[in-house]
Enzyme design. Structure first.
Site, PDB file in Angstrom:
ATOM      1  N   SER A 165     -61.506   4.808 -34.668  1.00  0.00           N
ATOM      2  CA  SER A 165     -61.520   4.456 -33.242  1.00  0.00           C
ATOM      3  C   SER A 165     -61.290   2.972 -32.935  1.00  0.00           C
ATOM      4  CB  SER A 165     -62.846   4.903 -32.632  1.00  0.00           C
ATOM      5  OG  SER A 165     -63.901   4.215 -33.254  1.00  0.00           O
ATOM      6  N   TYR A 175     -54.330   4.622 -31.211  1.00  0.00           N
ATOM      7  CA  TYR A 175     -55.620   5.308 -31.098  1.00  0.00           C
ATOM      8  C   TYR A 175     -55.598   6.284 -29.903  1.00  0.00           C
ATOM      9  CZ  TYR A 175     -60.435   5.905 -29.552  1.00  0.00           C
ATOM     10  OH  TYR A 175     -61.612   6.433 -29.100  1.00  0.00           O
ATOM     11  N   ARG A 227     -64.260  -3.686 -16.782  1.00  0.00           N
ATOM     12  CA  ARG A 227     -64.449  -2.412 -17.483  1.00  0.00           C
ATOM     13  C   ARG A 227     -65.638  -1.659 -16.895  1.00  0.00           C
ATOM     14  NH1 ARG A 227     -60.256  -3.639 -18.808  1.00  0.00           N
ATOM     15  NH2 ARG A 227     -59.274  -3.832 -20.860  1.00  0.00           N
ATOM     16  N   GLY A 263     -52.300  -5.664 -24.995  1.00  0.00           N
ATOM     17  CA  GLY A 263     -52.540  -4.273 -24.596  1.00  0.00           C
ATOM     18  C   GLY A 263     -53.777  -4.041 -23.749  1.00  0.00           C
TER      19      GLY A 263
END
Ligand code: UDP
Length: 329
Positions: free
Chosen positions: A77, A141, A221, A284
């Protein structure tokens, strides 16, 4: 009847096992301990050390136990690593899922709850993100997790295997008593890295990018407590065991916090100064990732209990302060 937890020695898996056992379920754990920890294996679960890609091993587990449902956490992950070792990720994640599904078909097991990720969306076109939004992963991922979702979709049509895919946003926190928690090698996640500064394991925290189109210029986030995720997994198992149809759910708090806000929360919780260095953007990283979890709230009747970011950071701090070297302590 038992619940099989693949990856039950990992961060989210071990917290989910804890809650499953607390609620009186019979749990079987499979983990190859590649990134999971023996000390995170719950003593009240039956543990098999092995790799889900080993079909003989997996068949033995299914043969020896009466498994009704599978919770699947066993995967690589790390986003950065997935970009330099894509084939490792396709092998462990996608091929691992193939063997797991083949074994489920062989033993006529119909329910699987899968640990997916917000990384399946890629750069979002709108915030908050809903489950029907486009999926264009920007890293390997996320691509492997999306592929795994699709494998379950087609196995649902062909073999009647029912699935729930849970797309998590930023997982954080730990069991409140600090007995289990997050321990990754290498650690790449924001909250544990911030907390390494007051633990004196790192001199400063680097903020990756300060000119994003957000109020303070840093990335936003959606942080969700690992125990709220555990609760969602258990609700998803019950949902499938009650005969409901396959489904996909986002899991987040629905509130975004910037990197700077997270550092401030950590300063308040630890009551220590945290040195900050402003750095370059990480490749990214989307500016904002915030979930709409309305669907999970409505259909799974799930609602996160840890909605205060300081509470989430506090539980992470309790774990890290008492285990500065993770499970090695
Ligand atoms: N981040 C940061 N410094 C770090 C690690 C992370 O500024 O040392 C930022 C990262 O760019 C992202 C956020 O913190 O905006 C959360 O990163 P993390 O790796 O924890 O989770 P992700 O959002 O990548 O799944």
């Amino acid at each position: 009847m038992s619940i099989l937890v693949c990856g039950g020695a990992g961060y989210i898996g071990s917290h989910t096992v804890y809650k499953l056992i607390e609620q009186g379920n019979d749990v079987i754990i499979v983990d190859n301990l590649q990134s999971g920890h023996l000390k995170a294996v719950n003593k009240n679960a039956k543990f098999y050390k092995g790799d889900i890609r080993d079909s003989k091993f997996l068949e033995k587990v299914f043969y020896e136990n009466k498994i009704e449902s599978v919770l699947h956490f066993a995967a690589n992950s790390l986003v950065g690593e997935s970009m330099v070792k894509p084939l490792l990720y396709f092998n462990n994640n996608v091929y691992g899922m193939q063997i797991l599904l083949e074994t489920m078909v062989k033993f006529n097991i119909k329910n699987i709850v899968f640990s997916s990720t917000a990384a399946v969306y890629g750069e979002p076109k709108r915030i908050p993100i809903v489950e029907s939004d486009d999926t264009n992963p920007t890293n390997t991922y996320g691509e492997t997790k999306l592929t795994m979702e699709k494998m379950m979709k087609w196995c649902n049509k062909a073999y009647g295997i029912n699935f729930v895919a849970l797309r998590y946003f930023n997982v954080a926190g730990a069991l409140e008593d600090g007995s289990i928690g997050e321990d990754h090698h290498p650690e790449t996640h924001l909250i544990p890295l911030i907390l390494q500064v007051p633990l004196k394991k790192r001199e400063f925290i680097t903020v990756f990018g300060t000119d994003y189109p957000t109020a303070d210029g840093t990335c936003i986030r959606d942080y969700i407590h690992v125990l709220d995720l555990a609760d969602a997994h258990i609700k998803a198992v019950k949902y499938l065991e009650n005969g409901n149809e396959s489904n996909i759910f986002n899991l987040g708090n629905g509130i975004g916090f910037s990197v700077k806000e997270m550092i401030d929360a950590a300063k308040e919780v630890t009551k220590k100064d945290i040195k900050v260095v402003l750095g370059e953007k990480r490749a990214g990283d989307p500016a904002q990732l915030v979930a709409s979890s309305e669907k999970a709230r409505k259909i799974l009747e799930w609602s996160p209990k840890y909605t205060n970011i300081k509470e989430i950071v506090k539980d992470a701090w309790t774990w890290h302060e008492t285990h500065p070297n993770g499970f090695e302590d």
